[in-house]
Write a protein that holds these residues in place. Structure first.
Motif, PDB file in Angstrom:
ATOM      1  N   UNK A   1       0.904  -1.359  -0.085  1.00  0.00           N
ATOM      2  CA  UNK A   1      -0.112  -0.004  -0.036  1.00  0.00           C
ATOM      3  C   UNK A   1       0.841   1.263  -0.130  1.00  0.00           C
ATOM      4  N   UNK A   2       0.475   2.325  -0.544  1.00  0.00           N
ATOM      5  CA  UNK A   2       1.058   3.593  -0.701  1.00  0.00           C
ATOM      6  C   UNK A   2       2.585   3.608  -1.171  1.00  0.00           C
ATOM      7  N   UNK A   3       2.582   2.769  -2.301  1.00  0.00           N
ATOM      8  CA  UNK A   3       3.964   2.910  -2.928  1.00  0.00           C
ATOM      9  C   UNK A   3       3.994   3.623  -4.345  1.00  0.00           C
ATOM     10  N   UNK A   4       4.250   4.912  -4.045  1.00  0.00           N
ATOM     11  CA  UNK A   4       3.767   5.949  -5.093  1.00  0.00           C
ATOM     12  C   UNK A   4       4.482   5.669  -6.495  1.00  0.00           C
ATOM     13  N   UNK A   5       5.641   4.816  -6.497  1.00  0.00           N
ATOM     14  CA  UNK A   5       6.409   4.784  -7.637  1.00  0.00           C
ATOM     15  C   UNK A   5       6.015   3.409  -8.466  1.00  0.00           C
ATOM     16  N   UNK A   6       5.282   2.906  -7.930  1.00  0.00           N
ATOM     17  CA  UNK A   6       4.701   1.607  -8.513  1.00  0.00           C
ATOM     18  C   UNK A   6       3.557   1.936  -9.712  1.00  0.00           C
ATOM     19  N   UNK A   7       3.589   1.652 -10.853  1.00  0.00           N
ATOM     20  CA  UNK A   7       2.431   1.772 -11.777  1.00  0.00           C
ATOM     21  C   UNK A   7       1.608   0.414 -11.993  1.00  0.00           C
TER      22      UNK A   7
END
Lengths: 431, 591
Positions: free
Chosen positions: A210-216
């Motif tokens: 959760x909340x891993x902003x660099x994953x697409x």
């Protein structure tokens, strides 16, 4: 504990004796026959191991100072399978940390024994850095479980991304049999996920990110496509796509057990994409028992795309205020709902919405209502309709509005009656 | 009650009874049994209050609290003057002051009101012992609380109730609190006239704020809460005038007006003892019964008083009640240590107008509504900043007029989900909650004048206002008013995970349910009646309670451990003393 002469411990018992024989060997006949005293020095290794497993680390360490035999037992690989590194700085945490010298020793002597490892870091960047340092050194490890847990602010996000990624990749590459990975609130990215998949696709069962902003979405899709044993997945809504759900429902894939989705608003008025009903249907067909857990942290006016169609959500949490209208839609479209938690609502009573939920969500067994308003009669009706399937009913006393039928003092009897156990609303001090 | 012994010598030598009544809390002449005991058959009576001006500067007590106390002392002095006596404010510490006074005034009897707090009990035990050595008889009366905390604990299988419902159930089974005594009369005092010296004001007068080291400004007299028994009793009358409220006893729903200080508010007066809690209790009770034709009032009528009792009872035997470490009822939560963030909260500079207005009112006036307290406590701890409740408790201790040790610590633990209450899913939004409570925004405008020209739509979240609106309101966010110090959605998301982690470890629950991860305190509402049910139900209750009662961090220094770890072949002849250092209990090993 007295120290024995080293001579007594030289011939430490081998570990392939059976317990009965070991016991016989341990006992030394005393002068008066009939009284047999155990010789602690001769306690076989597997017994020591068993006992040591119950001792906390510090006690084990003290025990290891008693004699060479016990010291050897202390260093047995079985005792070093699990470790939790606690990394705290005095300036940012009240808790103590795992001693740096201990960490060095573990890496030196036991890194190849480690299998279940977690890192608990406080809100300082130093702690996150220390965690990465340790990770980079786990070259000889074949980890089964890895957890990176921020106990306060997400300090892994403060690190330079490359630094974090290279440390994490060490584990991905060397472990090759990772089954459980918890990397919420970290700067993990698509390429590192590819590395994860390349090395651990057969074994990965649990992935929490959760909340891993660099994953697409493409990055996570890659995981779902390759890791067919994946049973638990936690991610943010922006990573969810129809393709992902279909990949998780493909024939090659095992049954999914838990899917957790966090829906978080970055900016007010954010637009969210929709997921097709057919994708959810495919999920349910493939994994009829799976749990869909959704946590919403949105502004009231951002709920547009949600709950328009039937959705197989089982656990629903609204972390901010959610409107009556949306709760009405929840009642209509969430037949599999098991738990509903509402942090806050407006100032209009949720009577109809609750009744509808009682009617249509036949599996509902847990409900929590924060800053809402419900009239006492509607509440009693709701509880009556749900009956004993409600194993958790948590509602603040302030929520209930007394009406002509029930006062606050009367309501708890009525509700207790229908629930089949003594029940009271939750209270807050009023001084 | 306790009595110190008189030696036979002193009894024979001094048939004269010289009493000293020691005021600590209980700053009143009405319903004061201990004071009555001082007067009873006495030849002289002196009422003392002991205060250490040196201590004043370093104590965690703000100017409003000192002012309230000094006004209460002035009020006592004025009332005593009318009875031809005076209040003696003695500078120093009790342990030093009393020997001197015992000798100087030939004291034979010491009286004071019982203090149930652990620190108070310790201090008083020492004073009683010392009094014995001086041949002074000590009489103590319990009037700060309605009931005896020890009695309640006894009735609950020798442990304080941990849920309010359980507490109420026990209280229901008790007799009514003892009736209050009337106020001291002229006649009573006349029999124990004490000579007042000419230099009384100089030596024993009530100090001023300046003497305690505070700077005050001329014309600074308009403050909201005036200390003293006189004011307290007047307020009580006004409070009771709200007859309709009492008669219907509807749970008072909060409205915008409730946020402002009420002229009938009584909590600071109860705390300092300017108003007897029994007087309040019986006045409410009698009025209710009169208006409702003698039907018995529900316990909820006395909500405010009972919460106070609850916390006093919970704290009385727990000297670690006000901290996390070593506190058997407190969940060990990995709070963040962040002095900068704490300062912003304490000084009302968070950038959230609702929070800032509340903290500003608190600092300026010394009182905030209980829902306002919930809002700021939640924001500091489990809601947003993830800072320890102990820090918040200390700020309240400094600023809040009605915060005493037990109630303050207990409430903070409650609001941070550290004890008594674990429904952590319920989080107060620093924008939404304020807006729902006071849609008009007048409360914000009053305490944060900079924002007064903001329209209602944006006043709770000024950072979302378009630049034009900010310019027109003459208050640019980031320049004239701080930007919000955190992103609430983000923080609450993180924090709910943290709380869930903590609680799941406690209950060993590993599932998905947010609610089930919280072990509910399954105290039965009715305490067991017979010995049989005692045996069966209490063990279940205790077992569950103990599963909630957390590992306190008992701690041993890790460097000690490490030294052992390294010294494989070295002689270790003695093991270090583990009772004094710190380590954290590592997790259990899973094979």
């Amino acid at each position: 504990m007295k120290r024995r002469l080293s001579g007594d411990c030289e011939d430490s018992p081998s570990s392939c004796e059976g317990p009965a024989e070991s016991c016989k060997r341990v006992r030394q006949p005393a002068e008066d026959s009939g009284d047999v005293l155990p010789d602690w020095a001769r306690l076989p290794q597997e017994m020591l191991l068993h006992i040591f497993q119950y001792l906390p680390l510090l006690d084990r360490a003290f025990a290891s100072q008693v004699c060479r035999g016990w010291n050897e037992a202390f260093h047995m690989p079985e005792l070093w399978r699990c470790f939790e590194f606690e990394l705290n700085q005095p300036a940012s945490s009240y808790l103590k940390a795992t001693h740096p010298d201990l960490i060095k020793q573990i890496i030196k002597r036991h890194s190849n024994h480690l299998q279940y490892v977690s890192f608990k870091v406080d809100s300082s960047t130093e702690s996150a850095e220390a965690a990465c340092d340790i990770l980079s050194q786990l070259v000889n490890c074949s980890l089964k479980t890895l957890g990176l847990i921020s106990t306060a602010r997400p300090s892994f996000m403060e690190l330079p991304k490359s630094h974090f990624i290279s440390a994490l990749t060490v584990v991905f590459v060397n472990s090759k049999s990772l089954s459980s990975l918890k990397i919420d609130d970290t700067p993990v990215d698509d390429p590192s996920l590819k590395v994860l998949v390349a090395n651990n696709s057969d074994t990965l069962k649990l992935l929490k990110m959760s909340s891993c902003p660099h994953v697409s979405p493409a990055g996570i899709l890659c995981v779902a496509d390759q890791c067919h044993g994946l049973r638990e997945l936690a991610l943010n809504y922006h990573l969810l796509s129809d393709e992902l759900l279909l990949a998780l429902s493909s024939e090659k894939h095992v049954h999914l057990e838990h899917l957790r989705i966090d829906v978080v608003s970055e900016n007010p008025g954010q637009q969210f994409h929709t997921i097709k009903k057919s994708s959810w249907d495919a999920m349910v067909r493939h994994s009829p028992k799976f749990n869909l857990v959704m946590y919403f942290f949105l502004y009231e006016d951002e709920f547009g795309p949600f709950f328009r169609d039937e959705i197989p959500v089982t656990h629903l949490y609204f972390g901010r205020s959610v409107s009556k209208e949306v709760l009405g839609r929840v009642g209509m479209n969430c037949p599999r709902l098991v738990e509903l938690v509402v942090c806050a609502n407006g100032l209009r009573p949720l009577d109809e919405e609750l009744i509808r939920i009682a009617e249509r969500c036949q599996h509902l067994s847990a409900i929590g209502l924060g800053e809402c308003e419900v009239s006492c009669s509607a509440f009693v009706e709701f509880v009556k309709m749900c009956g004993r399937r409600l194993s958790q009913l948590s509602i603040m006393e302030e929520v209930l509005i007394p009406d002509h039928k029930y006062s606050l003092d009367e309501i708890h009897w009525e509700v207790s009656k229908h629930l089949g156990r003594v029940w009271f609303p939750d209270m807050m001090p009023t001084w | 009650e306790t009595r110190g012994g008189n030696t036979i010598e002193s009894t024979v030598a001094t048939m004269v009874v010289n009493s000293v009544h020691w005021f600590r809390k209980g700053l009143r002449l009405h319903d004061n049994p201990a004071l009555q005991e001082a007067l009873n058959g006495a030849d002289t009576v002196r009422c003392v209050y002991i205060l250490d001006p040196w201590f004043a500067g370093s104590a965690n007590v703000g100017i409003n609290r000192w002012r309230f106390l000094l006004e209460s002392l002035e009020d006592l002095d004025t009332s005593l003057r009318k009875l031809n006596s005076r209040l003696f404010v003695v500078r120093g510490q009790p342990a030093d002051v009393f020997p001197r006074l015992f000798k100087e005034w030939n004291v034979t009897r010491l009286t004071f009101e019982y203090d149930s707090e652990p620190y108070g009990k310790e201090r008083d035990a020492a004073i009683i012992k010392m009094a014995q050595e001086y041949g002074v008889e000590t009489l103590v009366r319990n009037t700060h609380t309605l009931y005896s905390p020890d009695r309640i604990i006894e009735m609950n299988n020798h442990s304080p109730p941990l849920t309010f419902k359980r507490f109420q159930a026990i209280v229901n089974r008790l007799e009514l609190p003892r009736k209050p005594l009337p106020t001291i009369t002229q006649e009573q005092m006349a029999r124990c006239r004490t000579r007042i010296l000419d230099n009384h004001d100089e030596r024993y007068g009530v100090p001023s704020l300046e003497e305690l080291g505070f700077k005050t400004f001329k014309g600074d007299s308009s403050h909201v809460w005036k200390g003293g028994e006189t004011e307290a009793l007047e307020r009580l009358n006004k409070h009771l005038d709200r007859k309709a409220w009492v008669a219907n006893f509807e749970r008072p729903r909060i409205n915008a007006q409730s946020l402002f200080a009420s002229p009938t508010g009584l909590s600071p007066y109860l705390r300092f003892g300017c108003l007897s809690c029994r007087v309040f209790y019986y006045n409410l009770r009698d009025l209710y019964m009169k208006l409702r034709r003698h039907s018995s009032p529900p316990l909820s009528l006395f909500g405010q008083l009972l919460w106070r009792e609850f916390f006093y009872t919970a704290a009385t035997n727990n000297p670690n009640f006000d901290r996390m470490e070593g506190n058997p009822i407190c969940v060990q939560i990995p709070w963040d240590h962040n002095p900068e963030a704490l300062a912003k909260w304490a000084e009302g500079r968070t950038g959230f107008p609702w929070i800032d207005a509340i903290m500003t009112q608190l600092r300026q006036e010394g009182w905030i509504h209980h829902l306002a307290r919930h809002a700021v406590a939640c924001f500091l701890t489990r809601g947003d900043l993830w800072i320890s409740w102990e820090s918040g408790m200390k700020v309240f201790e400094e600023l809040l007029l009605d915060a005493d040790w037990s109630v303050n610590a207990g409430s903070w633990m409650w609001l941070s989900c550290s004890a008594f209450f674990q429904q952590f899913f319920h989080c107060y939004c620093p924008v939404g909650f304020g807006r729902r409570t006071d849609p008009s925004g007048d409360y914000i405008r009053r305490y944060i004048p900079k924002l007064k020209d903001y329209p209602n739509r944006y006043i709770y979240e000024p950072w979302n206002a378009p630049e034009s609106v900010q310019k027109e309101a003459n208050c640019i966010v980031g320049v004239d008013y701080p930007k919000p110090m955190i992103n609430h959605a983000e923080s609450s998301r993180l924090n709910i995970e943290r709380m869930k982690q903590v609680y799941q470890q406690l209950s060993h629950y590993r599932g998905l349910s947010l609610l089930a991860s919280v072990p509910t305190i399954q105290e039965e509402a009715e305490p067991p009646m017979s010995d049989d049910s005692y045996a069966s139900s209490s063990t279940a209750g205790e077992a569950r309670q103990s599963s909630i009662i957390i590992l306190t961090g008992f701690t041993v220094q890790l460097s000690v451990f490490f030294a052992l770890f390294l010294s494989v072949n070295q002689n270790v002849t003695t093991l270090p003393d583990l009772t004094k250092k710190s380590f954290t209990m590592p997790k259990k090993i899973n094979a």
